[in-house]
Design a protein around this motif. Sequence first.
Motif, short mmCIF file in Angstrom:
data_model
loop_
_atom_site.label_atom_id
_atom_site.label_comp_id
_atom_site.label_asym_id
_atom_site.label_seq_id
_atom_site.Cartn_x
_atom_site.Cartn_y
_atom_site.Cartn_z
N SER A 290 26.43 78.34 87.73
CA SER A 290 26.70 79.01 88.65
C SER A 290 25.74 79.40 89.89
O SER A 290 25.79 80.19 90.86
CB SER A 290 27.64 80.26 88.54
OG SER A 290 28.73 79.87 87.52
N ARG B 69 29.41 70.02 86.67
CA ARG B 69 29.17 70.69 88.14
C ARG B 69 29.81 69.42 89.26
O ARG B 69 29.46 68.09 89.12
CB ARG B 69 27.76 70.80 88.44
CG ARG B 69 27.37 71.17 90.04
CD ARG B 69 25.98 71.66 90.00
NE ARG B 69 25.76 73.04 89.40
CZ ARG B 69 24.52 73.65 89.18
NH1 ARG B 69 23.54 73.13 89.95
NH2 ARG B 69 24.60 74.80 88.44
N ASP C 63 28.34 70.23 95.32
CA ASP C 63 28.60 71.79 94.90
C ASP C 63 27.35 72.45 94.66
O ASP C 63 26.52 71.99 93.89
CB ASP C 63 29.70 71.90 94.14
CG ASP C 63 30.11 73.49 93.70
OD1 ASP C 63 30.90 73.97 94.71
OD2 ASP C 63 29.38 74.05 92.93
N ARG D 242 31.46 76.20 91.49
CA ARG D 242 32.71 75.60 91.03
C ARG D 242 32.33 74.95 89.53
O ARG D 242 33.19 74.11 89.06
CB ARG D 242 33.28 74.68 91.68
CG ARG D 242 33.91 75.14 93.06
CD ARG D 242 34.90 74.00 93.64
NE ARG D 242 33.75 72.75 94.15
CZ ARG D 242 34.44 71.75 94.38
NH1 ARG D 242 35.62 71.39 94.36
NH2 ARG D 242 33.61 70.75 95.02
N ARG E 121 31.94 74.55 85.77
CA ARG E 121 33.23 74.93 84.81
C ARG E 121 32.73 74.06 83.15
O ARG E 121 31.82 73.12 83.37
CB ARG E 121 34.49 74.38 85.29
CG ARG E 121 34.33 72.80 85.66
CD ARG E 121 35.63 72.25 85.97
NE ARG E 121 35.81 71.12 86.39
CZ ARG E 121 35.51 70.66 87.71
NH1 ARG E 121 35.20 71.43 88.60
NH2 ARG E 121 35.60 69.10 87.89
#
Length: 402
Positions: free
Chosen positions: A105, A249, A253, A257, A259
Motif C-alpha cells: 500500500s 500490485r 498502481d 489497490r 491485495r
Amino acid sequence: MHAPIRMRRAVLAVLSAGILVTAGCSREAGDSGGQGTEGTADADELLLQQAAAQGPDPFTRSTVEPAGAAPATPRTAPPRTPAPGDEGPRTLPGSTPGLYGGTRSVAACDVGQQIRFLAADPAREKAFAQAAGVDRAGVPEFLRGLTPVVLRADTRVGSHGFRAGSATAFQSVLQAGTAVLVDDRGLPRVRCACGNPLSRPAGGGAAHGGRGEPWAGYDPARTVVVAPAAKAVTDLVIVDADHNSWVERPVGDEGARDRTPEVPPPYAPGTDITGPLPDAPPAKTKEPKAPQKPTPSHSTPGRGDCPTPGEPTPPGEAVAATEGPTGAPTNCPTPTGAPSDGATDGYPEPFPGLPTDEPTGTPADPDEPPGLVPPMTDEPQTAIELPWQEGDSVGISEPVEG
C-alpha cells in the motif's frame, strides 16, 4: 623583437589555463551529479550503481519514497559457482513472482513528482522522451502507466543520463534495493533516484569489472537481466519485505489497490531468485461431467424405461423395476394378471372384491350379493356343527400299502 614573442607566450598560457579550467568544471559538473565519485559514464563501460547513489548525469532529482523502498536484504544463500560458459547474468522474465519487492500500500517512487520535474525543463523532457522511445507529449501518460517497485537482485540494465542538452547512454548494474518504475512486461524503465530512463542491457556478457565501488554481497555471477514477459500482464506479484509476504500490485498502481494473491507462487517470499526456482503448478482445469440419465417422472413413465407388455423381462430387471434403485423406474404399470402392490397409477384394480383396508364391524349391505368374505355383523355368530362318524375321512387320504 623579443617583446611580441613574450606577449604571444603569455596569451597562449592564459588560453591553456582557460581550457584546463573549463575541463575541470565540466568534470566537476559531472561529479556533482554523481555525488562526486562517478563523474560521467561512457557508452561502453559498465558502471556499478549502489541503490541510494544518484549516479552520473541525472535527469531529475530523486523521487524515491523512503517508506515504500525496501532496503537491500543481505544474501543468505552461499555464492553460486557458475558452470563453464554460464558466467553471465541470469535472465528472468519480468513476470517472475518475487523479482520485485516493496511495501504494501506504499509506492516506492513519486510518479507525479517525476512528471513535474520533467515538465519544468522542456530540453530534459525531450531528451527523456527520446531515450524512453515515446513522444514528448506522451511522457506523462507513459510514466503513469508504470509501476513503482524495488529490485530484489543486482540487475544489469541499459542506462541513460542527461548531459549538454541531450541524452547519454551507458551500461550499469543496479544494486538490489534500487527503486525503479517497470512497465506492463515487467521491464525496468526509470530509475527513481535520478529520473534516468532505463532499457535492456546491450550484449549478454558477464558483469565482471566495471567502474564504481562494489557493495557487500555483490557477485557478478548472481546478477540478473530482466526479459520482457511473453505477454502484457495486469498485475505484478511482489514481496512485502516488511512482513515477508506476497503482494499482488496492479500495473500502473502506486499501492492503493494492493491485495493478497488468490494463488500464491510455489515458493516462499524470501526465496533467492538468482538461484533455481521451482516451476509453478499447472493451472487447474474443469473436467467435463459425464452425462447423466434423466430420472423418469413418477407420474408419467417413459416408454423406454418400462417393459412392453408381452415381452420377456431380462434377468435382474424385474427387481430393479419394483425396488426402484437410483435411475430405475418405480411407477411402471403392473401387467394384467400379476400381483399388485396396491399402487394402481390410474389403472383398474385387477381383482375387484378382494379384502380392503376398511375398518372391521361395518354393517353389510343386505342387497349386495355374497362375495368371497362373509359380511361383518354385530350379532353373535353360531357355530355350524357338521355330523361325522368315526371312520369318515375329511379330505385326508390314507396311504395305500403296496
